[in-house]
Structure formats: structure tokens, C-alpha cells
Design a protein around this motif. Structure first.
Motif, mmCIF file in Angstrom:
data_model
loop_
_atom_site.group_PDB
_atom_site.id
_atom_site.type_symbol
_atom_site.label_atom_id
_atom_site.label_comp_id
_atom_site.label_asym_id
_atom_site.label_seq_id
_atom_site.Cartn_x
_atom_site.Cartn_y
_atom_site.Cartn_z
ATOM 1 N N LEU A 192 0.829 -1.203 0.000
ATOM 2 C CA LEU A 192 0.000 0.000 0.000
ATOM 3 C C LEU A 192 0.868 1.259 0.000
ATOM 4 C CD1 LEU A 192 -2.806 1.244 0.145
ATOM 5 C CD2 LEU A 192 -2.684 1.066 2.646
ATOM 6 N N GLY A 193 1.943 1.257 0.792
ATOM 7 C CA GLY A 193 2.850 2.402 0.825
ATOM 8 C C GLY A 193 3.506 2.659 -0.517
ATOM 9 N N LEU A 194 3.927 1.592 -1.179
ATOM 10 C CA LEU A 194 4.540 1.738 -2.497
ATOM 11 C C LEU A 194 3.520 2.213 -3.532
ATOM 12 C CD1 LEU A 194 6.835 -1.432 -2.632
ATOM 13 C CD2 LEU A 194 7.549 0.952 -2.370
ATOM 14 N N ALA A 195 2.286 1.729 -3.405
ATOM 15 C CA ALA A 195 1.234 2.140 -4.337
ATOM 16 C C ALA A 195 0.953 3.641 -4.208
ATOM 17 C CB ALA A 195 -0.042 1.336 -4.091
ATOM 18 N N VAL A 196 0.901 4.138 -2.992
ATOM 19 C CA VAL A 196 0.672 5.572 -2.781
ATOM 20 C C VAL A 196 1.852 6.380 -3.299
ATOM 21 C CG1 VAL A 196 0.276 7.371 -1.054
ATOM 22 C CG2 VAL A 196 -0.830 5.151 -0.809
ATOM 23 N N ALA A 197 3.081 5.865 -3.093
ATOM 24 C CA ALA A 197 4.262 6.548 -3.614
ATOM 25 C C ALA A 197 4.218 6.632 -5.136
ATOM 26 C CB ALA A 197 5.530 5.816 -3.162
ATOM 27 N N LEU A 198 3.826 5.557 -5.772
ATOM 28 C CA LEU A 198 3.698 5.568 -7.234
ATOM 29 C C LEU A 198 2.614 6.543 -7.686
ATOM 30 C CD1 LEU A 198 4.047 1.745 -7.958
ATOM 31 C CD2 LEU A 198 5.609 3.541 -8.763
ATOM 32 N N ALA A 199 1.554 6.652 -6.901
ATOM 33 C CA ALA A 199 0.445 7.550 -7.259
ATOM 34 C C ALA A 199 0.890 9.012 -7.253
ATOM 35 C CB ALA A 199 -0.726 7.349 -6.297
ATOM 36 N N THR A 200 1.928 9.339 -6.479
ATOM 37 C CA THR A 200 2.403 10.735 -6.455
ATOM 38 C C THR A 200 2.995 11.154 -7.789
ATOM 39 O OG1 THR A 200 4.611 10.145 -5.616
ATOM 40 C CG2 THR A 200 2.890 10.592 -3.979
ATOM 41 N N LEU A 201 3.357 10.188 -8.637
ATOM 42 C CA LEU A 201 3.866 10.534 -9.964
ATOM 43 C C LEU A 201 2.793 11.179 -10.831
ATOM 44 C CD1 LEU A 201 5.992 7.333 -10.736
ATOM 45 C CD2 LEU A 201 6.847 9.595 -10.072
ATOM 46 N N LEU A 202 1.536 11.004 -10.448
ATOM 47 C CA LEU A 202 0.446 11.609 -11.214
ATOM 48 C C LEU A 202 0.433 13.125 -11.072
ATOM 49 C CD1 LEU A 202 -2.434 9.119 -10.304
ATOM 50 C CD2 LEU A 202 -1.091 9.183 -12.402
ATOM 51 N N PHE A 203 1.115 13.633 -10.032
ATOM 52 C CA PHE A 203 1.146 15.085 -9.814
ATOM 53 C C PHE A 203 2.239 15.765 -10.639
ATOM 54 C CE2 PHE A 203 -0.729 13.384 -5.898
ATOM 55 C CZ PHE A 203 -1.884 14.133 -5.835
ATOM 56 N N GLU A 204 3.063 14.971 -11.361
ATOM 57 C CA GLU A 204 4.150 15.584 -12.148
ATOM 58 C C GLU A 204 3.567 16.293 -13.367
ATOM 59 O OE1 GLU A 204 7.002 15.797 -11.043
ATOM 60 O OE2 GLU A 204 6.947 14.342 -9.426
#
Length: 241
Positions: free
Chosen positions: A229-241
Motif C-alpha cells: 500500500l505504501g509503495l502504491a501511494v508513492a507511485l500515485a504521487t507521480l500523477l502530480f508531475e
């Protein structure tokens, strides 16, 4: 935006850190789940954001600074006795001197975490991702600080301790931003601190994976789920680029 996120970081740290004061018998299983989540989140943010930013800013020297940060965290761990990655010392009523050493080490660690928050990043989503990662890590960390302070000094000083602890990271970020804006040398120093903290995050996250919350360093289902779950949320932050 910086003011809002600093206030949010303070609120998350203070409210989360106060949980042991108003919920008796807070489950260690929940604490270990939060640590696993925050560890994987820190790892993801470091590899997806901080390392690319550092190498773009500093080139190959970033790797040296990150290596230094990894071993710097190893030294800080000598003071904290591993409290930042889940080693709880409150249950055996440690002496006051040991508690002050642990909390002092965690305050130093919290100040170091705050310094990269005052830096201007090349990628638009890095600042938000870093705030979220630090907040996720501060939550269980603040609970440990409060538990230690309350076990030795009582609830009143427990409240005061978590209040002061919650201020450290946001104030460090504000200080770094202010000095970096006024002085070019400070801006360069903060740029160096970023890979140092990325290396420290690498140490913390991997230690959580292998040591926190399970016997014989085994991974159970709850811990694996928290890590994913932590890694999934970290990957989701790439959507803000």
C-alpha cells in the motif's frame, strides 16, 4: 501552499503523537502496520523523487552524499536505539538519561527531515510527495516519543513533549526555506542535504522491512499489505508531475 502543508504536518504529528495519551492499550500491531506503510512510502519517494532530483542537481556526487546519509543515520540510531523504525522502549521503564538520549536523537532526526522541505524542486510533485512521506513517518515516530515521555515523566509532560516535537520538522523546513532564499550558500547546502536524507530514508525503510514487527525478521501478510500500500501511494504521487 508551504504554510498549509507545514500546518498539516504539525497537526498530523501532534494529533497522531497524542494517541497514546487518550487511547489506552494502543495496539502494537497497528503501530507496526503504520511503520511498514511509512517505510515503503519513504523508500518509494526517495527512489522516485529525491534521487532523480539529487542527481539532476548534483550529478554523480549525489551518490556519495546518499551513501554518507545512509551511514549518518546509522550513527543517529546509536542515540535513538532504533526508535524511529519501531523499537519501543517505553514498556520497560527506561532511565531518564536513556529517554532523553532517545528523544534528543529523534529531535535531531526530525530536524534533518525538515530541511529538504524548504527546497525548490524541479519536478512539480516532489514537494507534495515529500511532505506526505515525512508526515506518514512522523505519525508512528511521534507516538513513540509520547509513549517514552509519558512512561518516565507522566501525561502532562507527555503532552508538552509531543507539542514541541511536532514543531521541529515544520520549523526546520521554514528555516531552510528562509535562509535558502536569503543566502545562496544555504540553498547549495540544502541541495546537498536532500541526497543525504534520501540515504537516511533508505536506511530507515529497509530496517523497518527486515526488523520491525515480526519475529525472526519474517514478513507476515499484514506487513506485506502495508508495504504494498505504501509503495502504491508513492507511485500515485507521480500523477502530480
Amino acid at each position: 501552499m508551504g504554510l498549509f502543508f507545514n500546518l498539516l504536518l504539525f497537526g498530523v504529528t501532534f494529533i497522531g503523537g497524542s494517541v497514546p495519551l487518550w487511547i489506552r492499550g494502543f495496539s502494537d500491531r497497528h503501530m507496526h502496520g503504520m511503520l511498514a506503510f511509512s517505510g515503503s512510502f519513504l523508500l518509494g519517494i526517495s527512489l522516485l523523487h529525491l534521487f532523480p532530483e539529487s542527481f539532476a542537481e548534483l550529478g554523480e556526487k549525489a551518490g556519495l552524499y546518499a551513501l554518507g546519509g545512509f551511514f549518518l543515520q546509522l550513527l543517529i540510531q546509536r542515540l535513538t536505539h532504533g526508535a524511529e523504525h519501531g523499537h519501543d522502549h517505553s514498556s520497560h521503564h527506561p532511565p531518564t538519561g536513556e529517554v532523553m538520549g532517545i528523544i534528543g536523537g529523534l529531535v535531531l532526526h526530525a530536524a534533518m527531515e525538515g530541511l529538504p522541505l524548504g527546497f525548490h524542486y524541479r519536478q512539480g510533485g516532489t514537494s507534495l510527495a515529500l511532505y506526505l512521506a515525512v508526515a506518514a513517518h512522523k505519525l508512528p515516530e511521534a507516538m513513540i516519543v509520547t509513549s517514552l515521555a509519558t512512561a518516565v515523566w507522566g501525561p502532562k509532560k507527555g503532552w508538552l513533549t509531543v507539542l514541541l516535537f511536532a514543531m521541529v520538522t515544520p520549523l526546520a523546513g521554514v528555516l531552510a526555506h528562509t535562509l535558502g532564499t536569503l543566502y545562496h550558500a544555504m540553498a547549495q547546502l540544502v541541495a546537498i542535504i536532500i541526497p543525504i536524507m534520501a540515504g537516511a530514508f533508505l536506511h530507515i525503510s529497509t530496517t523497518i522491512f527486515f526488523e520491525s514487527g515480526t519475529r525472526n525478521h519474517h514478513l507476515n501478510f499484514r506487513k506485506v499489505l502495508s508495504i504494498v500500500l505504501g509503495l502504491a501511494v508513492a507511485l500515485a504521487t507521480l500523477l502530480f508531475e
